[in-house]
Each structure stands twice: as structure tokens, then as C-alpha cells.
Design an enzyme around this catalytic site. Sequence first.
Site, PDB file in Angstrom:
ATOM      1  N   HIS A 162      -0.960   0.898  10.190  1.00 60.18           N
ATOM      2  CA  HIS A 162      -2.249   1.323   9.646  1.00 60.18           C
ATOM      3  C   HIS A 162      -3.228   1.614  10.778  1.00 60.18           C
ATOM      4  CE1 HIS A 162      -0.365  -1.592   6.881  1.00 60.18           C
ATOM      5  NE2 HIS A 162      -0.591  -0.639   6.016  1.00 60.18           N
ATOM      6  N   GLY A 180       0.807  -1.213   0.000  1.00 58.82           N
ATOM      7  CA  GLY A 180       0.000   0.000   0.000  1.00 58.82           C
ATOM      8  C   GLY A 180       0.840   1.261   0.000  1.00 58.82           C
ATOM      9  N   SER A 181       0.242   2.372  -0.432  1.00 57.51           N
ATOM     10  CA  SER A 181       0.907   3.675  -0.376  1.00 57.51           C
ATOM     11  C   SER A 181       0.724   4.305   1.007  1.00 57.51           C
ATOM     12  CB  SER A 181       0.322   4.604  -1.439  1.00 57.51           C
ATOM     13  OG  SER A 181       0.733   4.189  -2.714  1.00 57.51           O
ATOM     14  N   ASP A 190      -2.114  -8.375   0.589  1.00 53.47           N
ATOM     15  CA  ASP A 190      -0.830  -8.468  -0.108  1.00 53.47           C
ATOM     16  C   ASP A 190      -0.451  -9.927  -0.341  1.00 53.47           C
ATOM     17  OD1 ASP A 190       0.040  -5.592  -0.179  1.00 53.47           O
ATOM     18  OD2 ASP A 190      -0.120  -5.796   1.984  1.00 53.47           O
ATOM     19  N   HIS A 208       3.417   5.015   3.015  1.00 54.23           N
ATOM     20  CA  HIS A 208       4.496   4.579   3.902  1.00 54.23           C
ATOM     21  C   HIS A 208       5.878   4.990   3.408  1.00 54.23           C
ATOM     22  CE1 HIS A 208       1.502   2.089   5.839  1.00 54.23           C
ATOM     23  NE2 HIS A 208       1.293   1.381   4.752  1.00 54.23           N
TER      24      HIS A 208
END
Lengths: 330, 330
Positions: B219, B54-55, B110, B57
Site C-alpha cells: 500500500h 482490501g481490493s 483487518d 491486489h
Amino acid sequence: MKKIINKPSDFVEESIQGLVKSHPEIYAFAKDNKRVITRAKKSSNKVGVVSGGGSGHLPVFTGYVGKGILDACAVGSVFASPSVDQIASAIRNGDNGNGVLCILGNYGGDVMNFEMACEIVASEGIKTKTIIVADDIASASNEEKLKRRGIAGMIFVFKTAGSLAETGASLEDIYNLATSANNNVRTLGIAVSPCILPEAGKPTFEIDSDEIEIGMGIHGEPGIKREKLRKADLLVDDLCKRIFDDFKLNNKDKVSIMINSLGATPLEELYIVSKRVHENFSKLNIEITKSYVGRYATSMEMAGLSITILKLNHDLNQSLLYPSECPFWT
Amino acid sequence: MKKIINKPSDFVEESIQGLVKSHPEIYAFAKDNKRVITRAKKSSNKVGVVSGGGSGHLPVFTGYVGKGILDACAVGSVFASPSVDQIASAIRNGDNGNGVLCILGNYGGDVMNFEMACEIVASEGIKTKTIIVADDIASASNEEKLKRRGIAGMIFVFKTAGSLAETGASLEDIYNLATSANNNVRTLGIAVSPCILPEAGKPTFEIDSDEIEIGMGIHGEPGIKREKLRKADLLVDDLCKRIFDDFKLNNKDKVSIMINSLGATPLEELYIVSKRVHENFSKLNIEITKSYVGRYATSMEMAGLSITILKLNHDLNQSLLYPSECPFWT
């Protein structure tokens, strides 16, 4: 005040102790002063390059000690100039018998204390020259350029001077290159939210939840204007226009840019800003040869960012790309 | 929501466009997928090392593409897995004909999408192996280690595998080294304040003004416990003790540490933490051979930090120190 610290009065000492413990191959404490950081391996046969300033801006100032950049640095308290003694010690430790170039930001206390320290070491036979970096276009007009504050542009001056020093150049030649860097660098920033000084325990300024301030200094000095937060592209266009108005750049000029977070602003936002800066320069047919995007000159956890432009000539470009050994410069 | 962005729905695309525009010597877009970043210069005659996630990070994941680390990376939306198509494209682009090692964090989406993508590329003749990094000791017990989430320890796995791949090693050997890194890495973090997702526009969690949460995920996944903010040294001692309880370290072991800011927490605080970590390891006669202190795996502007310990053997140490070309690794 939600900071991961111990006693607020130990903030500076403990953070630089951590810096030295974490990177003992790069940094060391000066033997004669616990507020002076030197390279772990002292150089020889080169001009020293020395800086100093208040804490709370890491990596500025101390983080830039390392091969290819600074030789030594005096560490002041948070947002406060180092003392004359601390600066004199940094100069003595940075000297290798070939003289020392001092590079500092244009703040009253720093300028005064460096001047006095240079007089003291002169009486001991150490030759110095001084560059006072004044890159923040929000802090005074172009006509009063010498009154401008020094912010992220300082790092381009550290790096170019430090590189040339590493090649064995003379104090005069390094001073001339650093002067050229200082004359050819411009920065403009925005503040989004304040930081909290560890000992004061309260925010450096207040700002509404939908407002930003253009041109605010890294210690919370007043900027040009407050305004409602706009879309990034509109904001970047405004900042670029103000820089272009101040700084004559020509078609086919080459520049290096630094998109710097003041602390909390994340990389994702910096890259959104960098994208638009690249587009604006491309429209003007000005080549960006290298971009530095990250946290280079901060105010602890303050949110906001700055855009720095260094107009390059052959020597500045070469010095910028010269290798260095420092955790904060790749 | 005070972010320097344009349309929230453009956040990911614009930030990676900025990344590529800013460092065209390092990164490029894959020709067949705008959510896949590859090296600017494709390698040859080596095993590919590929990641994705995911974006939100940065520098994780895409920032670690570069010589000596990753070959390609699939970029998901904020805090969301990349699609099977995106991952398959990253694997194809990372492959140089010698197979691909996939390294990902242990998150359901993922893991599932990488598995499906590996099946697809297998049918095209690309051999893959997969490492699922599970370093977060707060997210499951030692007995259920395979359920642990992957956080900052991932970067040590990227780097050690990426280094060995650069030397021309086989997929099998790189897989074995990465497995060893994954087995010998532990991370524990604390959250101090939340971040805001660009499209949601609200904080990921709520926390009192004098509280922290030990072990919260990047998250906002629940941690071990909430508690009042303590002095840094007491907090670090607690975190170190939890890591030592989980992870048998012996007198004379050598380790590398990473003190990672989740975003807003400044370098000064990280170094205060690093100082105490060094003191704790020194008491146990465990040598820290190299310290990484900075922002390596973030949650945008979230405040907090994590401590990662990698227990070294000769091969891991050598791979960690192998040169790389990446703005986020010195």
C-alpha cells in the site's frame, strides 16, 4: 529506464534461462540451439506443434510450450523474428517423426524465416504445414484479411491445435482445425502507454496523458485512431461494435473470449472490461462458454488491453478445454 | 489518471462482478452480501477456509476462492479492510458445519474486524480459528515478528491450508499446518513505481526516475531504504542476503519460491530475477522444489516485485502440490 535487468543485451537469454530454471518440469533448452525451448519430456507418436517469434511478449511465444499446447519454440530477440537456423532447430526438436504444424503471427520477418526453415527441414524429410495467424482487425480490412497481424488470437490457435495433436490426430486434421480457429478468431486492442525496449532504452511511442490509441499493434504499430480516454463501458461498446461489424455472429452462437492485458493494465480493469463484454454478448443472445482474463500476449510493461473472440464449433470447444501442463494456461 | 474504468466509486463492485461473470464455474456472490465471494459449488463435510482484505491486489484476496484453496472471501474497498458484517457473512458462507479457519494479512483494520466478526459468528455456534500472516521481513525485525505485515506469503498459507481442508482434516490440524506455513515463510519486495487509487486519482507515493525502494509495502508503506536502481543480479543478491539473515536455512533444506510482480513489472524481468534466486540457492545447496513466477499479490499497476521463500516440510510440500480449481493457481 527503470527495469530490473542486467546488461540489456542479455535480456532475452537471461529471461529464458530463468523460465527453464523456474519450471524444469515443463521447459528445456534444445541441445543444439540456445534460442530454442522444447518440452522437458519429448513426446512420441504425435504431430509436433511449433511456434516462434520475437521476445518481449511473455507468455507469448515460449511460455506456451508444454503438454497439450506447443512442442518447441524459437526465441527471437526483443520484437524481432527468430533466425532461420533457430526456427529450423525448433522444428527438428518439435518433430516426433509425424510432421510438424508451424503456427506463427503474421509479421514479415517471421513469415519469411519460417518459410525458409520449412524448406530446409523438408530437404531433411520433415513434413510441415504452416498457419499464419491474422486476428487483429485493426491492422487491415476484412477484404484484406490476409494482411492482418497476429496478436492474442494466436494463443487460441496454439491451444486448439496443441490439444488435437495430443490425441494422435494427423497433420492434415490438425492443420484443418487450426485453420478453422484462425478463420474464427478476431482481436481488437487499445494502447494506453508505451513500453521501453531494453537495448533502445526509450519508449516505443509517445501518447498524451489523457489519450489512448485504438488498434495499436503490440510493437507500437499505428492503430485506427487516437482519442481521449473514455469510460470503460463506452470504450468496450465501441470495441465490441467494431468486432461485431467485422465478424458475423449469430444469435445462439457460442464463443470463448480472452481479455488480455498488454502488461501493466491490472486484473481489476480487465474484469471491469470483461463484465461489459459479457453484458454485450448476453444482449445478443450469444453464449460465452469460457472466459480467459489475464496476461496472455504482452509487450512487457506496456499498458493497454485486447479483446479476442473465438467463435466455437464442437471441435474447437473440445480442444480448448482439453487438459494441458503449462504455467500460463488453466 | 489513465485507467480503463467507469465511475471510480464503482471500481470494486464492477471488478468483482466481472470476476464472477467471467468464471461462473468457480465464483459466486454470497446471497446475503454483495461484497462476499464464495465458491460456485459449496463444499460439504469439510472445514471452511476464509479470507478477506482490501481490493486492488488481485488475485489477492478474492481470486483465490476455489476448490483446494478458499471457500469464501470478504471484499473491502481499495486498500481498506472489509467491514465486520462483510467478514461475518464470508465466515457464515464458508462454514459447512465443521468450523472455519480465517487467514488474513497483518493489518490493523483487518485484524480488528476479523476478531469482531469471529465473536459474532461464535455466538451463532460457528467455531473459528485465525491465522494472521506476517511474512514481510522489511516491516519489523525478527524479534518483533508479530508486527510484520502480510504480503505475498499469504498465498502459500491459503494454499496449504486449503489443500489440507479439502482432505477432510480437522480445524485443529489445518490451523497447525497453516501456523507452520506462516512460521516458515519470508517475503521481501521492492517498489519501482507507484499505483494510483481510483477514487483518490493520484499516485500512492513519489519516487525518482532512477530510484527504487527496498521493502516498501503493497500500500506504499515505507520500506527499509531508497537507493539507485542497480543491476538485477546485485539487487537480487542483496534481497536474498537479507532473507537468509532473517531466516535460518540449512544445506539440504527444501523450499518453494514465489517471484511476484506488484503489477506492471513484466514476466521477462521476473524470470531474470528468478534465475539469480535459483543460482543463489543452488550455491547454498538448498533445493527449490517448485517456483511460482507471476502476478499473485499486486497493487494494481504498481511496478516492483517481491521474493517469497517457503521452507518446506513433507506436509507443506504435499499441500502445496495438491490440485485446485482456480484461474490463478496452476
